[in-house]
Design a protein around this motif. Structure first.
Motif, mmCIF file in Angstrom:
data_model
loop_
_atom_site.group_PDB
_atom_site.id
_atom_site.type_symbol
_atom_site.label_atom_id
_atom_site.label_comp_id
_atom_site.label_asym_id
_atom_site.label_seq_id
_atom_site.Cartn_x
_atom_site.Cartn_y
_atom_site.Cartn_z
ATOM 1 N N ARG A 78 27.394 -5.643 29.135
ATOM 2 C CA ARG A 78 27.329 -6.926 29.321
ATOM 3 C C ARG A 78 25.930 -7.292 28.766
ATOM 4 O O ARG A 78 25.813 -9.260 28.672
ATOM 5 C CB ARG A 78 26.652 -7.167 31.400
ATOM 6 C CG ARG A 78 26.764 -8.973 31.696
ATOM 7 C CD ARG A 78 28.224 -9.031 31.480
ATOM 8 N NE ARG A 78 27.836 -10.904 32.121
ATOM 9 C CZ ARG A 78 29.251 -11.991 31.593
ATOM 10 N NH1 ARG A 78 29.940 -11.761 31.013
ATOM 11 N NH2 ARG A 78 28.411 -12.755 32.740
ATOM 12 N N LYS A 79 25.032 -7.186 28.322
ATOM 13 C CA LYS A 79 23.631 -8.194 27.795
ATOM 14 C C LYS A 79 24.214 -8.759 26.339
ATOM 15 O O LYS A 79 23.230 -9.734 26.301
ATOM 16 C CB LYS A 79 22.599 -7.428 28.037
ATOM 17 C CG LYS A 79 21.008 -7.772 27.263
ATOM 18 C CD LYS A 79 20.334 -7.525 27.354
ATOM 19 C CE LYS A 79 18.970 -7.433 26.785
ATOM 20 N NZ LYS A 79 17.603 -7.210 27.310
ATOM 21 N N HIS A 139 26.830 -16.667 27.341
ATOM 22 C CA HIS A 139 26.893 -17.522 28.697
ATOM 23 C C HIS A 139 26.707 -15.877 29.188
ATOM 24 O O HIS A 139 26.799 -14.918 28.347
ATOM 25 C CB HIS A 139 27.879 -17.766 28.540
ATOM 26 C CG HIS A 139 29.041 -17.418 28.188
ATOM 27 N ND1 HIS A 139 29.791 -16.475 28.700
ATOM 28 C CD2 HIS A 139 30.147 -17.782 26.989
ATOM 29 C CE1 HIS A 139 31.296 -16.065 28.502
ATOM 30 N NE2 HIS A 139 31.422 -16.897 27.484
ATOM 31 N N GLU A 167 27.113 -9.262 25.248
ATOM 32 C CA GLU A 167 28.922 -9.737 25.503
ATOM 33 C C GLU A 167 27.534 -11.024 25.829
ATOM 34 O O GLU A 167 28.327 -12.180 25.384
ATOM 35 C CB GLU A 167 28.945 -9.681 26.342
ATOM 36 C CG GLU A 167 30.245 -8.295 26.053
ATOM 37 C CD GLU A 167 31.296 -7.528 26.786
ATOM 38 O OE1 GLU A 167 31.436 -7.056 26.136
ATOM 39 O OE2 GLU A 167 31.437 -8.007 28.137
ATOM 40 N N GLN A 168 26.913 -11.415 27.168
ATOM 41 C CA GLN A 168 26.148 -12.551 27.148
ATOM 42 C C GLN A 168 25.273 -12.538 25.485
ATOM 43 O O GLN A 168 25.227 -14.315 25.772
ATOM 44 C CB GLN A 168 25.080 -12.315 28.057
ATOM 45 C CG GLN A 168 25.734 -12.406 28.994
ATOM 46 C CD GLN A 168 24.389 -12.039 30.926
ATOM 47 O OE1 GLN A 168 24.090 -11.421 30.568
ATOM 48 N NE2 GLN A 168 25.133 -12.613 32.009
ATOM 49 N N ILE A 169 24.570 -12.204 24.617
ATOM 50 C CA ILE A 169 24.278 -12.954 23.867
ATOM 51 C C ILE A 169 25.135 -13.345 22.359
ATOM 52 O O ILE A 169 24.636 -14.673 22.242
ATOM 53 C CB ILE A 169 23.005 -11.832 23.258
ATOM 54 C CG1 ILE A 169 21.784 -11.926 24.214
ATOM 55 C CG2 ILE A 169 22.242 -12.448 21.856
ATOM 56 C CD1 ILE A 169 20.809 -10.146 23.773
#
Length: 252
Positions: free
Chosen positions: A243-244, A252, A246-248
């Protein structure tokens, strides 16, 4: 009659990399429960399996063949590389009988690797190129006269999703040394991407062993070098890291 020595001229710096060894046999324990039913290289990040991200980078750099080792859930992994990976020749190094770790896996795969030196890539990394294609930059830095291995290193401050105290120090010439146990934080993290000469694998231990043994020999001989990665790099080792990452990547 005295014979003239062969290969009297050192190989010039910079090489073309045609073959990559992709290390994909690990158990993926840190990625549980996602790896209960699939091998870690097939865990999806940013819409595709980690292994597919690696293969995309290999193709983009002009690598023609990949040797992939298999152990945990080997049938699923072998079916994926045989049926889903396009545009690159695939060979499988079968470790079903025994997981050989990084060093032992390299030694077992050597008969499938025609080149010297060759690229080695961990299957659980995800990276984004900087100003230059990462693999081509590594190949351009290779100097056969000085190196037994060349590791792509990431500054500790830019090693996303990675914990720990760093792995290596690097001097002005690019030679690297290990962080001493209990010592200060090392500024560089190993990216899981390296070029190795077959010299590095001479007289290996038998069976399963870590590539760290080979690196220590090269450090002692002053022949282990590093290159700083200029782009993004992610240690996608746990479910929260997905998740981290993909956020970077997506902002978002």
């Amino acid at each position: 009659m005295t014979r003239k020595p062969r290969n009297i001229r050192p190989q010039p710096a910079g090489i073309r990399l045609d073959t990559a060894m992709v290390l994909a046999a690990g158990l993926g324990k840190r990625m549980r429960p996602l790896t209960a039913t699939r091998p870690k290289p097939l865990v999806e990040v940013a819409g595709k399996p980690l292994l597919d991200h690696v293969m995309d980078r290999l193709r983009a750099a002009g690598v023609k063949r990949a040797v992939v080792n298999v152990h945990y859930l080997a049938d699923a992994l072998e079916a994926h590389v045989r049926n889903r990976i396009q545009g690159i020749e695939i060979a499988v190094s079968d470790e079903r009988a025994q997981l050989l770790e990084t060093g032992g896996g390299l030694v077992k795969a050597l008969p499938l690797i025609p080149d010297d030196p060759f690229l080695v890539v961990n299957s659980d990394n995800l990276w984004v190129d900087g100003p230059m294609d990462t693999i081509r930059a590594l190949a351009a830095r290779w100097d056969d006269a000085q190196m037994d291995a060349l590791l792509l290193l990431v500054p500790q401050s830019r090693a996303f999703c990675h914990g720990g105290q760093g792995d290596f120090h690097m001097d002005a010439l690019g030679r690297i040394s290990r962080r001493k146990p209990g010592g200060r934080v090392a500024p560089f993290v190993y990216s899981g991407i390296q070029i190795v000469s077959r010299r590095l694998l001479a007289d290996p231990p038998e069976g399963a062993f870590s590539a760290n043994i080979l690196w220590d020999r090269a450090i002692a001989a002053g022949r282990l070098f590093g290159l700083t990665h200029q782009g993004l790099w992610f240690d996608v080792g746990t479910p929260p890291a997905i998740r981290k990452t993909e956020q970077i990547l997506f902002g978002h």
